[in-house]
Each structure stands twice: as structure tokens, then as C-alpha cells.
Enzyme design. Sequence first.
Site, mmCIF file in Angstrom:
data_model
loop_
_atom_site.group_PDB
_atom_site.id
_atom_site.type_symbol
_atom_site.label_atom_id
_atom_site.label_comp_id
_atom_site.label_asym_id
_atom_site.label_seq_id
_atom_site.Cartn_x
_atom_site.Cartn_y
_atom_site.Cartn_z
ATOM 1 N N LEU A 37 5.740 -75.381 -9.584
ATOM 2 C CA LEU A 37 4.550 -75.667 -10.692
ATOM 3 C C LEU A 37 3.886 -76.606 -10.416
ATOM 4 C CD1 LEU A 37 5.306 -74.621 -13.624
ATOM 5 C CD2 LEU A 37 5.804 -77.131 -14.004
ATOM 6 N N ASP A 38 3.876 -77.124 -9.494
ATOM 7 C CA ASP A 38 2.516 -77.829 -9.198
ATOM 8 C C ASP A 38 1.594 -77.557 -8.733
ATOM 9 O OD1 ASP A 38 4.686 -77.631 -7.077
ATOM 10 O OD2 ASP A 38 2.784 -78.651 -5.942
ATOM 11 N N ASN B 26 13.443 -62.521 10.632
ATOM 12 C CA ASN B 26 13.015 -62.099 10.406
ATOM 13 C C ASN B 26 11.861 -62.931 8.574
ATOM 14 O OD1 ASN B 26 15.269 -61.761 8.870
ATOM 15 N ND2 ASN B 26 14.002 -59.089 8.276
ATOM 16 N N ALA C 260 6.068 -67.674 7.479
ATOM 17 C CA ALA C 260 6.716 -69.018 8.153
ATOM 18 C C ALA C 260 6.952 -67.904 9.767
ATOM 19 C CB ALA C 260 7.943 -69.991 7.513
ATOM 20 N N LYS D 251 13.613 -71.579 -1.431
ATOM 21 C CA LYS D 251 15.709 -71.963 -1.242
ATOM 22 C C LYS D 251 15.689 -72.353 -0.231
ATOM 23 C CE LYS D 251 15.163 -67.474 0.019
ATOM 24 N NZ LYS D 251 13.681 -66.884 -0.277
ATOM 25 N N THR E 92 5.239 -64.858 10.270
ATOM 26 C CA THR E 92 4.703 -64.203 10.933
ATOM 27 C C THR E 92 3.439 -64.942 10.959
ATOM 28 O OG1 THR E 92 4.087 -62.747 9.256
ATOM 29 C CG2 THR E 92 5.850 -61.909 10.248
ATOM 30 N N ASP F 59 10.497 -65.915 -0.548
ATOM 31 C CA ASP F 59 9.631 -67.305 -0.068
ATOM 32 C C ASP F 59 9.651 -67.684 -1.511
ATOM 33 O OD1 ASP F 59 9.060 -66.374 2.628
ATOM 34 O OD2 ASP F 59 7.710 -64.833 2.058
ATOM 35 N N GLY G 34 11.703 -67.540 7.175
ATOM 36 C CA GLY G 34 11.585 -68.422 6.861
ATOM 37 C C GLY G 34 11.909 -69.301 5.968
ATOM 38 N N HIS G 35 11.828 -70.334 6.545
ATOM 39 C CA HIS G 35 12.533 -71.526 5.134
ATOM 40 C C HIS G 35 11.827 -72.761 5.514
ATOM 41 C CE1 HIS G 35 16.945 -69.833 3.743
ATOM 42 N NE2 HIS G 35 15.072 -68.846 3.414
#
Length: 423
Positions: free
Chosen positions: A332-333, A37, A299, A15, A301, A12, A39-40
Site C-alpha cells: 500500500l505504501d 521459475n 526476482a 507471499k 529473471t 509477485d 521468486g519470493h
Amino acid sequence: MVRAIVGANWGDEGKGKITDLCAENADIVVRFQGGANAGHTIINEHGRFALHQLPSGIFNKNTTNIIANGVALDINKLKAEIASVKEQGVEFNLLISERAQVLLPHHVLLDEYEEERLGDKKFGSTKSGIAPFYADKYSKVGIQVWELFEKDRLKEKLKGMYEKINIQFKYLYNKPEINYLEVFDILNGYADYIKDNVADTSGILRNAIKEGKTILLEGQLGSLKDTDHGIYPYVTSSSTLAGYAAVGAGIPPHEIKNITVITKAYSSAVGEGPFVSEIFGDEADELRKRGGDKGEFGATTGRPRRVGYFDTVATRYGCEIQGATEVCMTCLDVLSYLDEINVCVAYDINGEQTKDFPTTEALCKAKPVLKTFKGWKSDIRGITEYDKLPEEAKAYVEFIEKEIGFKIGMVSNGPKRNEILYR
Ligand code: GDP
């Protein structure tokens, strides 16, 4: 040119966003390990997407997307994912390796039953069947994609396979048995669904390399979840490392010239296991609410993610084990609201300080040694040049860069594709 985009931490890290960004110039994007399993999350001109198995190159019409040999191919979930992406108007090219292994219905059930049996000692599995899938794969009883098309052979294989599985279901878990003929029908449906996408993807990739094409290898999860090098047993069941990308995709290792390792400006993790810089209570709730693009919730579950301070010990290890040639810091925000920002710079284990990442039991005993930075307290989204960031934000990035020992070449200051600062 082959580039791997992989995670330094627990996954997470963002990527998906960086792969989507880099995919604009890529001929091929490859998923080489893991399955449905994780998510992006990707936000671009087409909308907001949570991709699970589809490579993040699907938004670029000229990119070929490959689900390679090392992936746990869940065709049932892939169907739903493809339908949902197409509904949002995205058309793409997808190839599936003829040697990828197919996730079977009993893998998901075994995952559920085993977590139930373990009770308090559970792993916090996403119950997607990944661990039982890889167990079968390495026990050499799994099914590769090509086997779906050898019908008689497949039926015989399933018969033998479910004799054994049903003993486990009946006597260990006290659950209903599985009829192998029902599984056979399901797999026939899978075969029909994917038949036009199946290819010798490793051969295609090797040829593409000869032709000088640009290839991205997209990792799932991060270093600390790697089976061999992560926080065992709180790991995933496949290798999350760039080194494995060559194996999972089927290309020569020496072709991977660029290893872009993604880390987030703070820590987040899902599942059980030690997490040295974890924070709790209101402080954690606030960060969780502000994290990512819609808060730190899984993303796949929807589970609230555990959150904590940036951990330079874990991240240096995570970058080293990946063999980073470049590091990208995302989110960073998110930290802009803080008066002060803590960073974990060492571990105190039984009164001794270390900067080396230890094995699991020592990690459970480790207390974070913190260094506090002054916050920048201003919105940094919308800034388009690194040098225009507030001094405090630059000091934070540059301190971390020094501690982890790798150049932070990109800083992401928002979830959208164009919110990126190059250094
Ligand atoms: P991945 O699995 O590594 O792709 O990461 P996820 O998609 O699961 O989680 C990353 C989250 O951070 C997603 O919600 C992204 O939209 C979001 N994200 C990525 N980069 C940034 C960033 O620079 N700022 C903010 N606020 N969110 C980001």
C-alpha cells in the site's frame, strides 16, 4: 492448524514476506507446487533474499521446511540457492519428498527451443523447464526422487527416455542430441547431494497434523496463473490454488482451515497474455520504479514486470477461486506518491459491462472501467496501526474490500517483516 498462503493475482503479490512473517510461529513450511521459475523476496534481520525453491520458513531455526510432492525439483538450482543462503549465514532444516519429481536437463533445453520455435507466439516462459517438466510428469515418463537411488533401473529408464527426446531435438529443433550417460552422471551427483534430506514428507505432515503442529503451505504465483482456472494458455503448468496444496503436500483437504490470499495494492504481471488494467509509458515506468522493495523487476529473471491499476474483477475471482478465509493487501505504501489512484471496477466487453472474470479471448477485448480515488500523498511506512493510516488510504482499502467481497485482515505498508497492520 494448517494455513495456506497463496496469491490472488499473477504472482509477485508479496507471499514470501507474509509467509516469512507467519513462519515465526510455524513448525513446518511447505512448498507444494511450481519450481525455480518464480521468486519470493524476503527482507528480515538476516538480510535480503530472493528464494526460488526453498520454503520461506528457512529463517526460523525451529521450523522444518519441506519441498513436497507437487514441486518441480530443480536440484541444480537448489544447490546454488542453498549455497547462497548459507553464505549469508542462514542455517535451516530441509526435507525433500521422496516422491517429488526431478527436473531434468532436457526440460530446460526444451523450454528454450520451443520459445525459439514459437517466435512471436511465445509464452514469455522463464525458460526454467517447468512446462516440459510437468508434461513429462503427467505423461508418466518423469523421474521421482526415489528413482535416483535405484541406479540400474535409472540408467535403463534414461536410455529409453533419451531415444525419444533425441528424435525431437534432432528433427524438430535441429539441436545437438543428449547422451543419456551424461545425464546419468548428473543425476548421480544430485542423488549424493540430496540423500540426507529425502523423506516421506507426506507421512511426516500427516503425523504433524495429528500432533497439532502449525503448518504453512506456501503457494507460488497466483490464481490467474493456475492451469485450470487462470488465463489459459498464459498460465503456469501447475495448480497455484490452495485446493491443490492438499494434493501437492499430501494432506487431507479438510485440514486446511485458513486460506490467506495475498493481493497487491496495484497490479503487476510477468509474461505474455491479456492484462486489462495495464498501464504504459511514463505512468507505468514511475510505478514500476517505485514498486516492491526495489522496483517491479522479476526476482528470478530480472525482467521488468508489467504494471497496472488494482483490478477488482480479477482479484474477486482470484480470491473466490482460492477460497479465501482472509485477504492480505501488500505494497500500500508504494501508492503514496500519487495524486489520484485509479481502480478497475468492471470490464467493458463489446459495450457491455461485467464484473465477472471472463475466458481469455473475451479478456483480450475487455477495457477497464475505472473509478478514481484521491491519493493520500504522505509516507505511510512506519505507521503501526491501521486506524492511523490517512483517511484516503483507508477509503481505498475499504472500497476494495467491499468490491472483492472478502475481509482484508492485514495490510502491508513496507517490505520489512514488521511493516504490517492488522485490522
Ligand atoms: P511473491 O513471489 O509473492 O513472494 O512476491 P515477490 O517477492 O516476487 O514480490 C513482492 C515484492 O514486494 C518484493 O520485492 C517484496 O520485498 C515487496 N514487498 C512485499 N510487501 C511489501 C510492501 O508492503 N511494501 C513494499 N514497498 N514492498 C513490499
